[in-house]
Scaffold this motif. Sequence first.
Motif, PDB file in Angstrom:
ATOM      1  N   PRO A 104       0.746  -1.211  -0.108  1.00  0.00           N
ATOM      2  CA  PRO A 104       0.066   0.130  -0.029  1.00  0.00           C
ATOM      3  C   PRO A 104       0.836   1.405   0.067  1.00  0.00           C
ATOM      4  CG  PRO A 104       0.286  -0.833   2.232  1.00  0.00           C
ATOM      5  CD  PRO A 104       0.704  -1.633   1.430  1.00  0.00           C
ATOM      6  N   ASP A 105       0.099   2.508  -0.370  1.00  0.00           N
ATOM      7  CA  ASP A 105       0.876   3.787  -0.347  1.00  0.00           C
ATOM      8  C   ASP A 105       1.363   3.966   1.044  1.00  0.00           C
ATOM      9  OD1 ASP A 105       0.466   3.901  -2.962  1.00  0.00           O
ATOM     10  OD2 ASP A 105      -1.068   5.387  -2.873  1.00  0.00           O
ATOM     11  N   CYS A 106       2.458   4.647   1.126  1.00  0.00           N
ATOM     12  CA  CYS A 106       2.973   5.016   2.648  1.00  0.00           C
ATOM     13  C   CYS A 106       4.032   6.186   2.311  1.00  0.00           C
ATOM     14  CB  CYS A 106       3.307   3.844   3.456  1.00  0.00           C
ATOM     15  SG  CYS A 106       5.096   3.069   2.558  1.00  0.00           S
ATOM     16  N   GLU A 107       4.520   6.945   3.370  1.00  0.00           N
ATOM     17  CA  GLU A 107       5.432   7.728   3.198  1.00  0.00           C
ATOM     18  C   GLU A 107       6.895   7.249   3.139  1.00  0.00           C
ATOM     19  OE1 GLU A 107       7.180  11.541   6.007  1.00  0.00           O
ATOM     20  OE2 GLU A 107       5.096  11.219   5.760  1.00  0.00           O
ATOM     21  N   THR A 108       7.059   6.248   4.160  1.00  0.00           N
ATOM     22  CA  THR A 108       8.358   5.587   4.309  1.00  0.00           C
ATOM     23  C   THR A 108       8.047   4.031   3.701  1.00  0.00           C
ATOM     24  OG1 THR A 108       9.247   7.112   5.575  1.00  0.00           O
ATOM     25  CG2 THR A 108      10.556   5.172   5.252  1.00  0.00           C
ATOM     26  N   LEU A 109       8.779   3.638   2.816  1.00  0.00           N
ATOM     27  CA  LEU A 109       8.967   1.924   2.683  1.00  0.00           C
ATOM     28  C   LEU A 109      10.627   1.479   3.143  1.00  0.00           C
ATOM     29  CD1 LEU A 109       7.695  -0.532   1.307  1.00  0.00           C
ATOM     30  CD2 LEU A 109       8.858   0.178  -0.933  1.00  0.00           C
ATOM     31  N   PHE A 134       6.230   6.542  -2.932  1.00  0.00           N
ATOM     32  CA  PHE A 134       6.844   6.626  -1.577  1.00  0.00           C
ATOM     33  C   PHE A 134       7.857   7.684  -1.475  1.00  0.00           C
ATOM     34  CE2 PHE A 134       6.545   2.065  -3.046  1.00  0.00           C
ATOM     35  CZ  PHE A 134       5.506   1.830  -2.180  1.00  0.00           C
ATOM     36  N   LYS A 135       7.602   8.620  -0.343  1.00  0.00           N
ATOM     37  CA  LYS A 135       8.614   9.685  -0.025  1.00  0.00           C
ATOM     38  C   LYS A 135      10.083   9.269   0.281  1.00  0.00           C
ATOM     39  CE  LYS A 135       9.030  14.010   2.581  1.00  0.00           C
ATOM     40  NZ  LYS A 135       8.508  14.711   3.830  1.00  0.00           N
ATOM     41  N   GLN A 136      10.209   8.280   1.106  1.00  0.00           N
ATOM     42  CA  GLN A 136      11.398   7.864   1.264  1.00  0.00           C
ATOM     43  C   GLN A 136      11.361   6.234   1.136  1.00  0.00           C
ATOM     44  OE1 GLN A 136      12.709  10.619   4.861  1.00  0.00           O
ATOM     45  NE2 GLN A 136      10.741   9.637   5.043  1.00  0.00           N
ATOM     46  N   GLN A 196      17.254   5.693  14.980  1.00  0.00           N
ATOM     47  CA  GLN A 196      18.146   6.847  15.241  1.00  0.00           C
ATOM     48  C   GLN A 196      19.398   6.759  14.131  1.00  0.00           C
ATOM     49  OE1 GLN A 196      19.733   6.196  19.491  1.00  0.00           O
ATOM     50  NE2 GLN A 196      21.480   7.516  19.041  1.00  0.00           N
ATOM     51  N   THR A 197      19.974   5.824  13.865  1.00  0.00           N
ATOM     52  CA  THR A 197      21.005   5.836  13.168  1.00  0.00           C
ATOM     53  C   THR A 197      20.285   6.621  11.658  1.00  0.00           C
ATOM     54  OG1 THR A 197      22.146   3.996  14.039  1.00  0.00           O
ATOM     55  CG2 THR A 197      22.784   4.620  11.890  1.00  0.00           C
ATOM     56  N   ILE A 198      19.492   5.926  11.052  1.00  0.00           N
ATOM     57  CA  ILE A 198      18.976   6.489   9.824  1.00  0.00           C
ATOM     58  C   ILE A 198      18.420   7.697   9.858  1.00  0.00           C
ATOM     59  CG2 ILE A 198      17.526   5.730   7.839  1.00  0.00           C
ATOM     60  CD1 ILE A 198      17.703   2.909   8.663  1.00  0.00           C
ATOM     61  N   GLY A 199      17.694   7.840  10.839  1.00  0.00           N
ATOM     62  CA  GLY A 199      17.081   9.469  11.149  1.00  0.00           C
ATOM     63  C   GLY A 199      15.744   9.430  10.473  1.00  0.00           C
ATOM     64  N   ILE A 200      14.966   8.213  10.449  1.00  0.00           N
ATOM     65  CA  ILE A 200      13.855   7.999  10.134  1.00  0.00           C
ATOM     66  C   ILE A 200      12.964   7.360  10.954  1.00  0.00           C
ATOM     67  CG2 ILE A 200      12.272   7.291   8.019  1.00  0.00           C
ATOM     68  CD1 ILE A 200      14.732   7.708   6.308  1.00  0.00           C
ATOM     69  N   PRO A 201      11.801   7.505  11.478  1.00  0.00           N
ATOM     70  CA  PRO A 201      11.148   6.633  12.381  1.00  0.00           C
ATOM     71  C   PRO A 201      10.153   5.784  11.625  1.00  0.00           C
ATOM     72  CG  PRO A 201       9.997   8.886  12.163  1.00  0.00           C
ATOM     73  CD  PRO A 201      11.157   8.898  11.422  1.00  0.00           C
ATOM     74  N   ILE A 202      10.009   4.542  12.511  1.00  0.00           N
ATOM     75  CA  ILE A 202       8.951   3.882  12.117  1.00  0.00           C
ATOM     76  C   ILE A 202       7.688   3.782  12.836  1.00  0.00           C
ATOM     77  CG2 ILE A 202       8.438   1.164  12.068  1.00  0.00           C
ATOM     78  CD1 ILE A 202      11.366   0.569  11.783  1.00  0.00           C
ATOM     79  N   SER A 203       6.435   3.934  12.070  1.00  0.00           N
ATOM     80  CA  SER A 203       5.321   4.123  12.888  1.00  0.00           C
ATOM     81  C   SER A 203       4.215   3.423  11.861  1.00  0.00           C
ATOM     82  CB  SER A 203       5.105   5.775  12.905  1.00  0.00           C
ATOM     83  OG  SER A 203       4.750   6.332  11.795  1.00  0.00           O
ATOM     84  N   ALA A 204       3.134   3.293  12.577  1.00  0.00           N
ATOM     85  CA  ALA A 204       2.046   2.809  11.618  1.00  0.00           C
ATOM     86  C   ALA A 204       1.294   3.725  10.754  1.00  0.00           C
ATOM     87  CB  ALA A 204       0.833   2.281  12.791  1.00  0.00           C
ATOM     88  N   GLU A 205       1.598   4.698  11.176  1.00  0.00           N
ATOM     89  CA  GLU A 205       0.763   6.068  10.375  1.00  0.00           C
ATOM     90  C   GLU A 205       1.643   6.340   9.115  1.00  0.00           C
ATOM     91  OE1 GLU A 205      -0.397   5.823  14.461  1.00  0.00           O
ATOM     92  OE2 GLU A 205       1.788   6.520  13.517  1.00  0.00           O
ATOM     93  N   GLN A 206       2.926   6.132   9.015  1.00  0.00           N
ATOM     94  CA  GLN A 206       3.918   6.734   8.066  1.00  0.00           C
ATOM     95  C   GLN A 206       4.649   5.530   7.353  1.00  0.00           C
ATOM     96  OE1 GLN A 206       6.509   9.473   9.915  1.00  0.00           O
ATOM     97  NE2 GLN A 206       5.100  11.046   9.718  1.00  0.00           N
ATOM     98  N   SER A 207       4.674   4.088   7.841  1.00  0.00           N
ATOM     99  CA  SER A 207       5.576   3.249   7.489  1.00  0.00           C
ATOM    100  C   SER A 207       4.990   2.067   6.699  1.00  0.00           C
ATOM    101  CB  SER A 207       6.615   2.804   8.455  1.00  0.00           C
ATOM    102  OG  SER A 207       7.096   4.011   9.108  1.00  0.00           O
ATOM    103  N   HIS A 208       5.721   1.473   6.020  1.00  0.00           N
ATOM    104  CA  HIS A 208       5.364   0.000   5.496  1.00  0.00           C
ATOM    105  C   HIS A 208       6.637  -0.669   5.582  1.00  0.00           C
ATOM    106  CE1 HIS A 208       2.789  -3.120   3.792  1.00  0.00           C
ATOM    107  NE2 HIS A 208       3.806  -3.472   3.568  1.00  0.00           N
TER     108      HIS A 208
END
Length: 247
Positions: A104-109, A134-136, A196-208
């Motif tokens: 599905p569509d998401c902000e971060t794959l 995907f944005k990122q 923390q290392t990558i600088g991108i959070p994992i969340s149900a709202e933004q991630s797959h």
Amino acid sequence: MSKWTTGYINHITHWTPSLFSLTIMADIQPFIAGQFTQLSLEIDGQRIQRPYSFVNAPNQNTFEFYITTIEHGKLTPYLQQLQSGDQIQMTHQSTGYFTLNEVPDCETLWMVATGTGIAPYLSMLQQKTDLARFKQIVLIHAVRYRQDLCYLPLMQQLQRFYQGKLSIQTVISRESYPNSLYGRVPQLIANGLLEQTIGIPISAEQSHIMLCGNPAMVNDTISALKQRGLSKHLRRKPGHITSERYW
């Protein structure tokens, strides 16, 4: 019953004593990036076959497979001994649902792999389509030793191509190596060090999160992600985790 096609070994790359890549020329039906085919040899009068995901993009003329030699295995020791010009059997039609059109569509794959499980992601990223939504994109390759990072140069080449859209991170579980995280993916998610290392959070709202490779990694990572409120993705019930186990 599968329809088989005779292919010919174009090239074999021996990365380490137990890791190698086969490049094959064959006339097969088009496949979707992320799918797999069956490779087989006749050994002692018996057809021995195993599934392997494509490394190459669907629009390339030869087919590449990344393989681990299993000690005392029924097929991989024989595959490792092949030379240019040798024949091999491939299924005419590929299969599998570990493909971007199922995501599905998401902000971060997140594309998370162990070992040879990196193959389908390399196919998707080299195809360079269906990624604009995907944005990122984050590509994680986890291995035991630094010598097992055989496709790191290609990963870095793809990172340059995507100009900031693609982040890559290597993880090594049995030795320390500069710019790689040390440990296992599930623990690095649980303690927050991966994000923390990558600088991108994992969340149900933004991630797959796509998971491919060692079943223990897949199972343990799914458990860690469920603790964060993410769920498995099904066609009848959309979620945040898509997985494929490599054996």
